[in-house]
Each structure stands twice: as structure tokens, then as C-alpha cells.
Design an enzyme around this catalytic site. Structure first.
Site, PDB file in Angstrom:
ATOM      1  N   SER A   1       0.830  -1.203   0.000  1.00 25.26           N
ATOM      2  CA  SER A   1       0.000   0.000   0.000  1.00 25.26           C
ATOM      3  C   SER A   1       0.864   1.253   0.000  1.00 25.26           C
ATOM      4  CB  SER A   1      -0.922   0.004   1.219  1.00 25.26           C
ATOM      5  OG  SER A   1      -1.859  -1.044   1.153  1.00 25.26           O
TER       6      SER A   1
ATOM      7  N   ARG B   1       0.499   9.018   5.113  1.00 28.42           N
ATOM      8  CA  ARG B   1      -0.481   8.400   6.022  1.00 28.42           C
ATOM      9  C   ARG B   1      -1.891   8.904   5.743  1.00 28.42           C
ATOM     10  NH1 ARG B   1       1.234   4.180   9.581  1.00 28.42           N
ATOM     11  NH2 ARG B   1       3.469   4.462   9.877  1.00 28.42           N
TER      12      ARG B   1
ATOM     13  N   HIS C   1      -3.158   7.156   2.737  1.00 29.48           N
ATOM     14  CA  HIS C   1      -3.488   5.774   3.105  1.00 29.48           C
ATOM     15  C   HIS C   1      -4.873   5.700   3.741  1.00 29.48           C
ATOM     16  CE1 HIS C   1      -2.929   1.996   5.614  1.00 29.48           C
ATOM     17  NE2 HIS C   1      -2.668   1.592   4.395  1.00 29.48           N
TER      18      HIS C   1
END
Length: 209
Positions: free
Chosen positions: A16, A39, A42
Site C-alpha cells: 500500500s 499516512r 493511506h
């Protein structure tokens, strides 16, 4: 029928972040902010997010130091607070949401504003040096800017990513141009939300360890 898919959690995680770094334009982004944006991507799946992320020059350092030193993390909603991984906080930082405290509805009525904006009033005793995280309510972000301009204590850093169609974009522009020079991170436009806000905190907390 058995579906063919990746079952190893660590491999999913690794792939990912490799995909994010391959597809997102992170050129020229300083390291602390880069890891934070990764982040955030994500959390939302939007690799074009960096084009709308704006941060003050000192945001990353200010937020990291505050978290490392145990500053409280003040959240506009329970969803944001719930998304923060307590085990990542390096100093047992308090994660605070005052939205459901007694008397908030009455305070909101008296101030003629939303409950989320009124809840900011209860932050005043803990606002100095805190990390403020607003992921849902533009009214909360506007109210924060107003009370700081009126002399309330200054937070160390503000993550301002409220989501929505009424006031969200405007509140983030107001933060990015605030006359009080608050250290800040915003996602310009309508995008934002609890997951993005919490992801930013979790990234900064991990770096502050």
C-alpha cells in the site's frame, strides 16, 4: 469458490505504501510533511491529495515537539478522537473531545452557534501548547480562530481538515491565512474528515517516538 487475494497483513501494508509513494506527487515536500501526507493518503485512498495540502513552514517540527512533550490532543468530534491510536502517543498524551460534555447544547444556544463550535470554549484551559485536530466541523475551526484572535492561549499546531460543502473550504483558507500565524496543516477545498485528521496525528506521533 476461493478468491485469490493477498492475505498477509504486513505485505498489504508494505504494498500500500509503495503504491502511494509511486503514484502520489510528493516532490519537494519536506520529510516530516511527506510522511504525514502519505499516512493521510493511506486513510482516504486519494493519491492526488498532496495538491491540496498546505502547511506552515514550522508545522511539522512544532507538532512533533508538542506530542513528544505530552501536549493534549484536542479533537472536534468523537470520530476523530477514536481514530487516534493511543499506543502510538509517545507520552501518554490526553486525547480530548468535549462535544458531549454536559451543558454543551445550552452553551451553543447561548452563543448562537453549533455544538462543535461551543465545545471549543471548554478547551481554553488546555489550549496553550496543545495540538488541535479539527476533522469535521468548519464552525469549530472558525471559532478556534476567533477565540485565539481575541486573546485565548495559542495551540502549538492545528490540523484543520474539516470536510463538507458549507464553510469547510472557507474555514481552511481562514486558517492558512490566519493573522495569528498559527502553525497549521490543511487540506484545501471540500475534502477532509475524521480518517484524514486522525491519520495525520498518528503519523506525527509515530515520528515523535
Amino acid at each position: 469458490m476461493s478468491h485469490d487475494y493477498v492475505r498477509d497483513g504486513q505485505e498489504i501494508y508494505r504494498r500500500s505504501f509503495a503504491i502511494i509513494r509511486a503514484e502520489a506527487d510528493l516532490a519537494g515536500v519536506e520529510p516530516v510533511l511527506e510522511r504525514t501526507i502519505v499516512r493521510m493518503i493511506h486513510a482516504c485512498g486519494m493519491v492526488d491529495l498532496p495538491q491540496d495540502v498546505v502547511a506552515s513552514a514550522g508545522f511539522g517540527a512544532a507538532a512533533e515537539v508538542a506530542i513528544r512533550n505530552g501536549a493534549p490532543i484536542l479533537c472536534d468530534t468523537s470520530m476523530v478522537a477514536s481514530g487516534i491510536t493511543r499506543s502510538r502517543l509517545p507520552a501518554g498524551n490526553d486525547v480530548v473531545c468535549t462535544l458531549n460534555d454536559p451543558g454543551i447544547a445550552q452553551l451553543a444556544a447561548r452563543l448562537e452557534t453549533t455544538r462543535t463550535a461551543a465545545a471549543i470554549e471548554l478547551w481554553k484551559p488546555r489550549l496553550e501548547g496543545a495540538v488541535v485536530v479539527i476533522g469535521n466541523a468548519p464552525t469549530a475551526l472558525f471559532h478556534l480562530l476567533d477565540i485565539v484572535a481575541d486573546g485565548a492561549a495559542r495551540p502549538a499546531a492545528v490540523i484543520g481538515v474539516p470536510v463538507g460543502f458549507v464553510g469547510a473550504a472557507e474555514s481552511k483558507v481562514a486558517l492558512s491565512q490566519n493573522a495569528s500565524s498559527l502553525e497549521h496543516l490543511v487540506v484545501l477545498g471540500r475534502r477532509g474528515g475524521s480518517a484524514i485528521a486522525a491519520a495525520a496525528v498518528n503519523a506525527l506521533a509515530s515520528m515523535a517516538e
